[in-house]
Every structure is written in C-alpha cells, then in structure tokens.
Design a protein around this motif. Structure first.
Motif, mmCIF file in Angstrom:
data_model
loop_
_atom_site.group_PDB
_atom_site.id
_atom_site.type_symbol
_atom_site.label_atom_id
_atom_site.label_comp_id
_atom_site.label_asym_id
_atom_site.label_seq_id
_atom_site.Cartn_x
_atom_site.Cartn_y
_atom_site.Cartn_z
ATOM 1 N N ALA A 187 40.596 -8.222 -75.598
ATOM 2 C CA ALA A 187 41.609 -7.441 -74.881
ATOM 3 C C ALA A 187 42.590 -8.347 -74.147
ATOM 4 O O ALA A 187 43.805 -8.128 -74.182
ATOM 5 C CB ALA A 187 40.948 -6.463 -73.903
ATOM 6 N N ALA A 188 42.078 -9.384 -73.489
ATOM 7 C CA ALA A 188 42.963 -10.321 -72.789
ATOM 8 C C ALA A 188 43.852 -11.069 -73.763
ATOM 9 O O ALA A 188 45.051 -11.260 -73.512
ATOM 10 C CB ALA A 188 42.138 -11.313 -71.965
ATOM 11 N N LEU A 189 43.291 -11.484 -74.889
ATOM 12 C CA LEU A 189 44.087 -12.166 -75.912
ATOM 13 C C LEU A 189 45.206 -11.262 -76.423
ATOM 14 O O LEU A 189 46.361 -11.691 -76.525
ATOM 15 C CB LEU A 189 43.188 -12.586 -77.073
ATOM 16 C CG LEU A 189 43.905 -13.145 -78.300
ATOM 17 C CD1 LEU A 189 44.683 -14.405 -77.963
ATOM 18 C CD2 LEU A 189 42.900 -13.400 -79.426
ATOM 19 N N TYR A 190 44.889 -10.007 -76.727
ATOM 20 C CA TYR A 190 45.897 -9.084 -77.254
ATOM 21 C C TYR A 190 46.988 -8.804 -76.220
ATOM 22 O O TYR A 190 48.168 -8.692 -76.557
ATOM 23 C CB TYR A 190 45.236 -7.783 -77.699
ATOM 24 C CG TYR A 190 44.400 -7.891 -78.966
ATOM 25 C CD1 TYR A 190 44.304 -9.092 -79.662
ATOM 26 C CD2 TYR A 190 43.695 -6.794 -79.453
ATOM 27 C CE1 TYR A 190 43.538 -9.189 -80.821
ATOM 28 C CE2 TYR A 190 42.941 -6.884 -80.609
ATOM 29 C CZ TYR A 190 42.860 -8.073 -81.291
ATOM 30 O OH TYR A 190 42.106 -8.159 -82.445
ATOM 31 N N MET A 191 46.603 -8.699 -74.953
ATOM 32 C CA MET A 191 47.603 -8.447 -73.912
ATOM 33 C C MET A 191 48.517 -9.654 -73.721
ATOM 34 O O MET A 191 49.734 -9.498 -73.580
ATOM 35 C CB MET A 191 46.908 -8.078 -72.603
ATOM 36 C CG MET A 191 46.321 -6.680 -72.586
ATOM 37 S SD MET A 191 45.688 -6.243 -70.941
ATOM 38 C CE MET A 191 43.977 -5.887 -71.320
ATOM 39 N N ASN A 192 47.950 -10.851 -73.693
ATOM 40 C CA ASN A 192 48.779 -12.046 -73.542
ATOM 41 C C ASN A 192 49.733 -12.212 -74.716
ATOM 42 O O ASN A 192 50.887 -12.619 -74.538
ATOM 43 C CB ASN A 192 47.895 -13.290 -73.404
ATOM 44 C CG ASN A 192 47.403 -13.505 -71.990
ATOM 45 O OD1 ASN A 192 47.686 -12.716 -71.092
ATOM 46 N ND2 ASN A 192 46.662 -14.572 -71.780
ATOM 47 N N ALA A 194 50.952 -9.789 -76.577
ATOM 48 C CA ALA A 194 51.993 -8.765 -76.457
ATOM 49 C C ALA A 194 53.063 -9.190 -75.464
ATOM 50 O O ALA A 194 54.272 -9.086 -75.740
ATOM 51 C CB ALA A 194 51.368 -7.429 -76.036
ATOM 52 N N ARG A 195 52.643 -9.693 -74.306
ATOM 53 C CA ARG A 195 53.605 -10.092 -73.279
ATOM 54 C C ARG A 195 54.451 -11.286 -73.737
ATOM 55 O O ARG A 195 55.650 -11.376 -73.421
ATOM 56 C CB ARG A 195 52.884 -10.417 -71.978
ATOM 57 C CG ARG A 195 53.786 -10.892 -70.828
ATOM 58 C CD ARG A 195 54.927 -9.921 -70.524
ATOM 59 N NE ARG A 195 54.481 -8.686 -69.961
ATOM 60 C CZ ARG A 195 54.401 -8.417 -68.672
ATOM 61 N NH1 ARG A 195 54.708 -9.334 -67.779
ATOM 62 N NH2 ARG A 195 54.012 -7.229 -68.277
ATOM 63 N N ALA A 196 53.860 -12.180 -74.514
ATOM 64 C CA ALA A 196 54.569 -13.376 -74.964
ATOM 65 C C ALA A 196 55.378 -13.137 -76.240
ATOM 66 O O ALA A 196 56.133 -14.016 -76.659
ATOM 67 C CB ALA A 196 53.580 -14.521 -75.192
ATOM 68 N N GLY A 197 55.205 -11.958 -76.860
ATOM 69 C CA GLY A 197 55.893 -11.689 -78.118
ATOM 70 C C GLY A 197 55.315 -12.493 -79.275
ATOM 71 O O GLY A 197 56.022 -12.845 -80.215
ATOM 72 N N LYS A 198 54.010 -12.763 -79.216
ATOM 73 C CA LYS A 198 53.347 -13.570 -80.238
ATOM 74 C C LYS A 198 52.322 -12.716 -80.999
ATOM 75 O O LYS A 198 52.247 -11.505 -80.797
ATOM 76 C CB LYS A 198 52.666 -14.771 -79.589
ATOM 77 C CG LYS A 198 53.617 -15.688 -78.801
ATOM 78 C CD LYS A 198 54.659 -16.336 -79.686
ATOM 79 C CE LYS A 198 55.577 -17.276 -78.930
ATOM 80 N NZ LYS A 198 54.955 -18.552 -78.566
ATOM 81 N N HIS A 199 51.544 -13.355 -81.876
ATOM 82 C CA HIS A 199 50.599 -12.643 -82.731
ATOM 83 C C HIS A 199 49.167 -13.048 -82.401
ATOM 84 O O HIS A 199 48.887 -14.232 -82.178
ATOM 85 C CB HIS A 199 50.874 -12.953 -84.202
ATOM 86 C CG HIS A 199 52.236 -12.553 -84.663
ATOM 87 N ND1 HIS A 199 52.536 -11.275 -85.082
ATOM 88 C CD2 HIS A 199 53.390 -13.255 -84.749
ATOM 89 C CE1 HIS A 199 53.814 -11.206 -85.417
ATOM 90 N NE2 HIS A 199 54.357 -12.395 -85.217
ATOM 91 N N ALA A 200 48.258 -12.071 -82.422
ATOM 92 C CA ALA A 200 46.853 -12.355 -82.131
ATOM 93 C C ALA A 200 45.944 -11.457 -82.959
ATOM 94 O O ALA A 200 46.310 -10.328 -83.310
ATOM 95 C CB ALA A 200 46.558 -12.160 -80.648
#
Length: 235
Positions: A187-192, A194-200
C-alpha cells in the motif's frame, strides 16, 4: 534533497530505471549474484543492500526495502524522487488468507487494502485506493504465461502489525471481502508511486498459511525464483 540520501549512498546514474525490491536485503544479494551480469553494489547503508547489473542485456537494479510501510515508504520515496527511478517491483513473501491459496503460490497485487494511516500523510479529502500500475501488472501476467508459471491476480492486504492478538478475527474480515493474502508494504509503495507519477507493482510468494509449516528464512531468500524471473522479465 540531493544524492546521496540519508539512506542510499548511490550517486546519480548508479541505479537503473527499474528496481526490484525484496524485503530481505539478502534476497537482493541472491538475485544479484544468481541472475544479474556484472552486478555492482551501490548501497550498504544499514545493510540494506542494493545492486545494479544487467539481465538479458537490460540494465536493472535490485535492493532490499526492509519490513513494514515506514521502511518501504522511505526507500521507494528516495528512489522515485531522488534517483529518478520509474518502476519499482516489490517481490516479497506473504501469508495466505483465502483457503484456496496454497503455499508458494505467486500472487500479483492488483490492489492493496490496508489498516495503516499512511495515506494521512498526503492530506487527501477522502479514502485513497492504492492500486498497481496496469502497465506493469499486464506485463507480469504475460511474462508468467511465457515462463509457464501460474499466478493469481487480485487484492492483497498491507498490514501494520505482524503479531496480532485477534489475528483470526482480523483475517476473517478480509477473507469475506475476497482478499487473497496479507503482507506489509504494498500500500505504501502504491501510494508513493501515485504521488510521484511513477509505476509500481507488488508480487508475492505465499510463505505462510494457517495450519501449515511456514517456509524458512533461507527458503524465502533463495527459492522464490519463479517470482524473481517474472519480475526480471519486466525490466
């Protein structure tokens, strides 16, 4: 903040655009030594080992992220925002929730439910739904088919607590909602991301199931190779 960061000693350019992240830094070392050509260690701070090498001619990095959302939050934030990493793929261990999920099954987390307050740091006006990058998810499913490795795609649960006094009741609620497995970082990875505009993407191998003998630390480090191969194919 400039690089090196407080937690990563790499210089700009030392880390590839795609980073595979197991929780255990020794699993990162195992991947580097057994799958990458010419791996170079770029981080040893707090023994959170990180390496960059090539896999089938493509540059890729692998680095541990530790246990829990605070640890994943720190490392993924620094990689996305200070080292210009585009893709982070968590390759972790997980506990089964659904009874038909078997030991050593590979689960791809399409979404990550959570009991954490991590999202409060973003000051959002509602409840955020942490989800994987569809681009990485679809590529992972195709890579698994090509490798002949069965996977299950669905919801996982990122918890803040490993030892829980009411674990059975806790899991029963998520079981009723169709959640496949529990872990502690997605969840933390997906949120970070999303905020950075990157892929996870989070991919896990089932290491524990109620009533069955859990995998050992050595097995988790060295035998979850199917998941590793799928993730490497995304580099």
């Amino acid at each position: 903040m400039s690089t090196p960061t407080p937690h990563i000693t790499a210089s700009p350019g030392d880390i590839a655009k795609t980073v595979l992240m197991p929780g255990d830094p020794l699993r990162a070392k195992f991947i580097a030594e057994n799958f990458l050509d010419n791996p170079v260690c770029f981080n040893e701070v707090r023994n959170m080992l990180g390496y960059t090498g090539t896999y089938k001619g493509k540059r890729v990095s692998v680095m541990g992220h530790g246990m829990g959302m605070p640890s994943m939050g720190i490392y993924s934030y620094e990689l996305f925002n200070f080292y210009d990493v585009d893709n982070i793929i968590r390759i972790g261990s997980s506990g089964a929730i659904q009874p038909d999920v078997k030991m050593r099954d590979i689960i791809i987390g399409m979404g990550a439910c959570t009991d954490s307050n991590y999202a409060k740091s973003f000051n959002l006006p509602g409840t955020f739904a942490p989800i994987a990058s569809y681009e990485l998810l679809s590529k992972a499913v195709e890579a698994a088919k090509e490798l002949g490795l069965p996977v299950r795609v669905g919801n996982i649960m990122s918890g803040d607590v490993f030892y829980c006094d009411n674990a059975k009741e806790h899991d029963e609620g998520w079981l009723k909602m169709g959640v496949l497995a529990s872990e502690m970082e997605a969840a933390a990875l997906y949120m970070n991301a999303a905020r950075a505009g990157k892929h996870a993407l989070c991919m896990v191998t089932i290491s524990d199931k109620p009533g069955e003998k859990p995998t050992t630390a050595a097995e988790r480090e060295q035998t979850f190779t199917g998941m590793m191969q799928i993730a490497l194919a995304l580099a």
